[in-house]
Motif scaffolding. Structure first.
Motif, mmCIF file in Angstrom:
data_model
loop_
_atom_site.group_PDB
_atom_site.id
_atom_site.type_symbol
_atom_site.label_atom_id
_atom_site.label_comp_id
_atom_site.label_asym_id
_atom_site.label_seq_id
_atom_site.Cartn_x
_atom_site.Cartn_y
_atom_site.Cartn_z
ATOM 1 N N SER A 1 160.121 64.652 -15.353
ATOM 2 C CA SER A 1 160.541 64.597 -13.944
ATOM 3 C C SER A 1 160.814 65.987 -13.369
ATOM 4 N N ALA A 2 161.177 66.947 -14.240
ATOM 5 C CA ALA A 2 161.412 68.309 -13.754
ATOM 6 C C ALA A 2 160.119 68.909 -13.211
ATOM 7 N N PHE A 3 158.995 68.453 -13.724
ATOM 8 C CA PHE A 3 157.696 68.962 -13.289
ATOM 9 C C PHE A 3 157.091 68.117 -12.168
ATOM 10 N N ALA B 1 162.426 65.435 -18.772
ATOM 11 C CA ALA B 1 161.703 66.715 -18.772
ATOM 12 C C ALA B 1 160.470 66.593 -17.888
ATOM 13 N N MET C 1 151.033 72.612 -9.760
ATOM 14 C CA MET C 1 152.094 71.625 -9.880
ATOM 15 C C MET C 1 151.822 70.441 -8.949
ATOM 16 N N PHE C 2 152.639 69.409 -9.097
ATOM 17 C CA PHE C 2 152.441 68.164 -8.331
ATOM 18 C C PHE C 2 152.324 68.412 -6.826
ATOM 19 N N LEU D 1 152.242 66.939 -16.340
ATOM 20 C CA LEU D 1 153.120 68.005 -15.852
ATOM 21 C C LEU D 1 152.453 68.843 -14.768
#
Lengths: 400, 502
Positions: B473-475, B471, B202-203, B233
């Motif tokens: 931004s959730a990731f 969506a 993830m980020f 993502l």
């Protein structure tokens, strides 16, 4: 109960609910209301009046329908053109003892698939486009009515199997296919569960394109085909397609399977009945009350799971998807920790408690608990679609 | 697949002045800290995994969408998931944009970097970790090439189905990013239908495992969302993919028709009859001329449209299927029927089609569009495409996957003629709008990247795009991953627009 008649009605009603912070249970035909965690909502919204096929061009193999359209209406329209839904959605009424008419919206919201999922994909693989209203009351569309589409984020897949927790699905567009011209089932008799797993793996390694691979152990085999499958456990392999193809493939498959057990062939009518009964979990529908699990894991791990469980508890089971979908009926208690512990030890997968009373479904994690990072991600996604968590609260996970 | 060979630095300057597509303005504060950032990156990676010299950075400045190029700040080529995690944790903390990269074969500019970005390439993550035949799955690192998977399992009678035309070079990580298709997806589906699980960073450097060898994963269909998310993502480092039993054989038949309409109607009827060929490829008259001149495949020159239909199976099955397909073609007045009786003849039928892009590249520069339309609209869209191209005074050759409505018009132009190059891009945009208006979409398999980013509002309303961006931004809440791609630069979530530039 709110009864919107148009997508605009849904948007307005959800928008008003969001403004008032009123939680909503989203209802279709109600035949699958017993799946998932029990929803505790202040009000309910039914999509039943959003009904009707809005676009169907048989030559393009694509249909669009409003979410509340009864599945029976869709299947009738397809049958009139000799077409079908490829993913063979299960009818939960028998297993859950529910009544009413399943809707196409419910099928996709729960990503309901059947035996052909093995070869043709799940409901989510057939879904091409969706229109929904998110938890803020915005009308959102994603995808379209073409077979290939990589334009932007694929919210279509995300909506499939989100159980109404991310948005109210108003309209779906999905792929359909011509019905196969011919279908037969090869029955390999006399195999125990472990031998059956190997036989099914051998069948799937052949270039014959089995569209179904299931194993029905001796204890349950008489529940199928009105008891006509005699001779002990039956490992069943379905072939579908053009008549000459099926003939050639059937011969090739029988030749290899003869090395595993006794071989018999079922005709098209018996094939149709058998796989419908496998799809609808007939043996456990016949025995109401006992907790039933649906476990998805690596195909070869299916029988290992059942063997491990049998050392600890009373359980009956049969297998679909080459062994990777295990239907478990528990003699006594649901035993979630036991089942999930073994699933994890066998390489992972997920166990869903499909049939249990509401009290059990409230106290037991109905869906496989998510790893902490995935649970955090799930909650972040939920907020981005339904900031106030008003849609089907708790259906999948506390707070989601 | 843009063919603009030998672009000189001077040309590059010219391009920069005439670009239709904008990039995010690079953050001068990040560029100003370049030396310190490189020193930090060097602590996270072995020396041979870090590229910082301008000359060595040059191969990473673009992908197969070569009209646009930007030198990145640095390129990291990690060898482990842990290194990817350390890189993302660092870039996240420092607010440095990250551009994930597979083999750089994107046709839409999905892997083109920007001056203030660190490219994270997966090319050194190139091991096949596990092949599991009984469970029909393979676990591979993200930098494994598409063809490597099929080659590794070929001798045992299996294959991995998606087969994009760049399959010799493209990576499975890139395939997941773009949800790649290929000629065989009519029967076997695209990447999303053949992907069982991923390990993704993830980020912020956290590592998630989604799915596995089971057919369905638990919870929301995150795998479905990640597939085709164009690296926005997270960075996939490992994938579990589905293997299929290899068919006994494959055989094509070639049809020549007097009109595109007749060819289109034939396609619809073949599919509607329940015969699922593995491929149905379409070529119009200009494409036939170009391919025949180059490949001498023996294509008929007196027809307006050509179809190549390929079926799979045993000899007996293929005989039966081809007999039916030929019968359907005859009902539509087919003028030429060429069956293949041997592998040699089959290869000859495919030879022209397979050389289509190369043959076109030899006579002209071109851009390749990727809109997809409902099957019933094929003829209409072909006709309108011709009208649009004529209006700009250009030429077009159509070569595409007809079975699923995925059009690939090749717009011919002279890259040295600035005016023509702009016209070609504008004509391409008009054609994509046409596809959307005909009920289709902007891109069937190449992705949005930067190429189609500014057309997204033609296909999606503001609410649709907003939901996609939320969506996303959730990731990746701060949008550090591949930031210039997919979504129009204006109208992004407020928190991003107000983010300080320095």
């Amino acid at each position: 109960m709110l009864h919107p008649e148009t997508e605009a009605d849904v948007a307005r009603m959800v928008g008003e609910a969001a403004a008032a912070n009123t939680t909503l249970e989203i209802v279709g035909g109600g035949t699958r209301a017993g799946l998932g965690r029990p929803v505790r909502a202040a009000s309910a919204l039914s999509v039943a009046r959003l009904s009707g096929i809005t676009h169907y061009d048989a030559a393009e193999l694509v249909m669009t329908a409003r979410a509340g359209t009864p599945l029976s209406e869709i299947e009738a329209a397809l049958a009139a053109n000799n077409q079908m839904l490829t993913f063979e959605p299960m009818d939960h009424r028998g297993l859950l003892g529910s009544t009413g008419e399943p809707t196409i919206g419910g099928v996709f919201a729960a990503n309901v698939s059947g035996p052909r999922r093995l070869s043709a994909g799940a409901a989510r693989d057939s879904l091409l486009g969706v229109r929904f209203v998110n938890g803020s009351g915005d009308i959102v569309k994603s995808g379209g009515r073409v077979m290939k589409n990589v334009t932007g984020l694929d919210l279509v897949k995300l909506m499939a199997g989100s159980w109404g927790t991310l948005g109210v699905i108003c309209e779906v567009t999905f792929k359909v296919l011509p019905r196969p011209e011919a279908a037969v089932t090869i029955v390999v008799g006399g195999l125990n569960d472990a031998e059956a797993a190997h036989a099914m793996a051998a069948a799937m390694a052949l270039p014959v394109e089995c569209s179904g691979a299931a194993h029905l152990p001796e204890s349950l085999v008489r529940a199928f085909l009105d008891g006509r499958l005699t001779g002990g456990p039956a490992t069943v392999l379905r072939l579908e397609g053009l008549t000459p193809s099926v003939a050639v493939r059937s011969e090739a498959l029988q030749a290899v399977m003869a090395g595993h057990g006794t071989v018999a062939v079922l005709d098209a009518d018996e094939t149709s009945q058998l796989w419908r009964e496998i799809r609808d979990v007939k043996p456990f529908a016949d025995r109401p009350g006992k907790p039933v699990w649906r476990v998805s894991l690596a195909p070869m791990a299916g029988e290992q799971l059942v063997a491990a469980l049998r050392l600890h508890t009373g359980v009956d089971a049969f297998y679909d998807w080459q062994g990777g979908l295990v239907w478990l009926a528990m003699e006594q208690d649901p035993e979630p920790e036991l089942i999930r512990g073994f699933v994890k030890a066998l390489g992972g997968g997920h166990a869903q408690l499909v049939r249990a009373n509401a009290a059990t479904r409230s106290s037991v994690a109905v869906f496989e608990p998510l790893s902490p990072p995935l649970e955090a991600l799930t909650r972040r996604l939920k907020i981005q679609f339904d900031p106030q968590a008003i849609l089907n609260p708790g259906r999948m996970l506390a707070g989601v | 697949m843009r063919a603009v060979p030998g672009v000189s630095p001077a040309r590059r300057q010219e391009d920069a002045m005439a670009e239709l597509i904008e990039f995010q303005v690079p953050n001068p504060a990040i560029i100003g800290r370049r030396a310190a950032i490189i020193a930090d990156l060097a602590d996270l990676l072995p020396a041979e995994c870090l590229v910082t010299e301008p000359r060595e950075l040059a191969p990473f400045e673009t992908d197969a969408f070569v009209s646009y190029r930007r030198l990145p700040l640095a390129v990291a080529l990690p060898e482990t998931t842990a290194q990817v995690s350390a890189l993302l944790r660092y870039c996240s903390r420092e607010g440095i944009p990250v551009v994930p990269r597979g083999a750089g074969t994107s046709l839409s500019g999905g892997a083109i970097p920007q001056e203030d970005a660190v490219v994270i390439g997966v090319s050194k993550l190139s091991r096949i970790l596990e092949v599991d035949y009984p469970n029909r799955a393979a676990v591979v690192q993200a930098g494994v090439t598409n063809i490597n998977i099929s080659q590794a399992v070929d001798a045992d009678g299996f294959f991995y189905a998606p087969d994009p035309s760049s399959q010799l070079a493209c990576t499975i990580g890139g395939n997941i990013g773009m949800n790649s298709g290929g000629a065989h997806c009519l029967k076997y589906g695209v990447t999303t239908n053949n992907l069982l699980g991923v390990r993704m960073v993830m980020f912020d450097g956290s590592i998630v495992d989604i799915g596995g060898k089971a057919l369905d994963a638990e919870g929301y269909d995150l795998l479905g969302l990640i597939c085709g998310s164009e690296g926005q993502l997270g960075i996939v480092t490992e994938a579990t993919v589905r293997l299929l039993a290899k068919p006994e054989g494959a055989r094509p038949v070639l049809f020549g028709f007097d009109s595109s309409e007749a060819a289109g109607a034939c396609v619809t009827d073949v599919i509607g009859a329940g015969i699922i060929p593995v491929a149905i490829e379409f070529m119009d008259k200009p494409a036939i001329d170009i391919c025949e001149a180059f490949a001498k495949a023996g294509y008929p020159m007196d027809v307006e449209a050509l179809l190549i239909v390929e079926v799979e199976g045993s000899e007996a099955e293929m005989d039966a299927m081809l007999a039916r397909i030929i019968e359907i073609a005859r009902r539509h007045g087919v003028k030429t029927v060429k069956e293949s009786q041997s592998a040699l003849e089959a290869a000859a039928i495919w030879k022209g089609r397979k050389s289509a892009f190369g043959a076109t590249g030899r006579i002209s520069d071109y851009i390749c569009m990727d809109g997809t339309v409902p099957l019933g609209q094929l003829s209409y869209v072909l006709r309108k495409t011709g009208e649009i191209i004529a209006r700009y005074g250009l030429r077009v050759a159509n070569v595409f996957h007809a079975g699923d409505g995925n059009m690939h018009p090749l717009i011919l132009f002279d890259a040295n003629n600035e005016d023509e190059r702009m016209k070609a891009e504008m004509a391409g945009n008009d054609i994509l709008r046409l596809c959307v208006d005909a009920g289709g979409c902007l891109t069937g398999e190449h992705g949005v990247g930067i190429e189609k980013r500014d057309l997204m509002r033609h296909q999606y309303a503001e609410a649709d795009l907003n939901q996609q961006m939320r969506a996303r931004s959730a990731f990746d809440p701060n949008w550090i991953l591949n930031p210039s791609k997919v979504f129009p630069l204006d109208g992004r979530p407020d928190s991003l627009e107000t983010r300080p530039a320095a």
